[in-house]
Design a protein around this motif. Structure first.
Motif, PDB file in Angstrom:
ATOM      1  N   ARG A   1       0.833  -1.207   0.000  1.00 58.79           N
ATOM      2  CA  ARG A   1       0.000   0.000   0.000  1.00 58.79           C
ATOM      3  C   ARG A   1       0.868   1.257   0.000  1.00 58.79           C
TER       4      ARG A   1
ATOM      5  N   GLU B   1       1.082   4.113  -2.955  1.00 58.61           N
ATOM      6  CA  GLU B   1       0.799   5.522  -2.679  1.00 58.61           C
ATOM      7  C   GLU B   1       1.948   6.406  -3.158  1.00 58.61           C
TER       8      GLU B   1
ATOM      9  N   GLU C   1       1.969   6.543  -6.996  1.00 61.84           N
ATOM     10  CA  GLU C   1       0.876   7.392  -7.480  1.00 61.84           C
ATOM     11  C   GLU C   1       1.207   8.866  -7.256  1.00 61.84           C
TER      12      GLU C   1
ATOM     13  N   ALA D   1     -10.264  -1.890  -8.425  1.00 60.54           N
ATOM     14  CA  ALA D   1     -10.528  -1.419  -7.065  1.00 60.54           C
ATOM     15  C   ALA D   1     -10.058  -2.458  -6.053  1.00 60.54           C
TER      16      ALA D   1
ATOM     17  N   HIS E   1      -7.880  -0.284  -0.553  1.00 59.41           N
ATOM     18  CA  HIS E   1      -7.172   0.980  -0.334  1.00 59.41           C
ATOM     19  C   HIS E   1      -7.307   1.935  -1.525  1.00 59.41           C
ATOM     20  N   GLY E   2      -8.279   1.738  -2.370  1.00 54.91           N
ATOM     21  CA  GLY E   2      -8.464   2.611  -3.529  1.00 54.91           C
ATOM     22  C   GLY E   2      -8.449   1.814  -4.816  1.00 54.91           C
ATOM     23  N   THR E   3      -7.579   2.203  -5.738  1.00 59.85           N
ATOM     24  CA  THR E   3      -7.422   1.451  -6.980  1.00 59.85           C
ATOM     25  C   THR E   3      -5.948   1.099  -7.160  1.00 59.85           C
TER      26      THR E   3
END
Length: 162
Positions: free
Chosen positions: A16, A20, A23, A122, A125-127
């Motif tokens: 994760r 992050e 991204e 998806a 924790h989001g996509t």
């Protein structure tokens, strides 16, 4: 998609945090390997994070990884010319000394079709950007270890029941 359980919680948290950072940094990537299998099929034991990315994204991805504590670097390893090239970064666990490895697989001519079919899926924790099921099978056929062949059989069996 449920990716983890208690015994892989640290891996999921590392995963994760890496995503992050990628991204935030605008780094193009696609999850592949065991975590992509968990995303497309079902969780199974895996001890590393595998990402597919273009060569021009490698330095940016390495910088994100270094910021996350991945400070041991190895490679590039050319497994098969124009097919598989890997850059590895590892993060030592401060309590056990075990290493969590991040393998950056380069989009080579052989992997270009896999890159072109990546998708966004998806998860809790989001996509996440991930290679497609067909792309994952292609990558697993290139390596063809016992685990890869088992994974291919499972993915193809699930495709047959859909």
């Amino acid at each position: 998609m449920a990716l983890g359980s208690q015994d892989v919680l640290d891996l999921v948290e590392e995963f994760r945090a890496l995503l992050e950072g990628l991204e935030r940094g605008g780094v193009e990537y696609a999850v592949c390997g065991g975590l992509a299998f968990a995303i497309h099929a079902r969780p199974r034991a895996t001890v590393d994070v595998d990402l597919l990315l273009p060569i021009e994204e490698v330095e940016a991805a390495k910088q994100v990884a270094r910021e996350q504590g991945y400070r041991l670097e190895a490679g590039p390893f050319v497994i098969r010319k124009d097919v598989i090239e890997i850059h590895r970064l590892s993060k030592p666990d401060p309590e056990t000394g075990d290493l969590l490895s991040l393998d950056l697989l380069i989009v080579t001519p052989a992997l270009s079709p896999v890159w072109e079919t990546r998708e966004r899926i998806a998860w809790e924790h989001g996509t996440v950007r991930v290679v497609s099921r067909a792309g994952l099978v292609t990558m697993k056929r290139l390596r063809a270890s016992g685990q890869d062949l088992d994974d291919i059989r499972m993915l193809e069996a699930e495709d047959d029941t859909d």
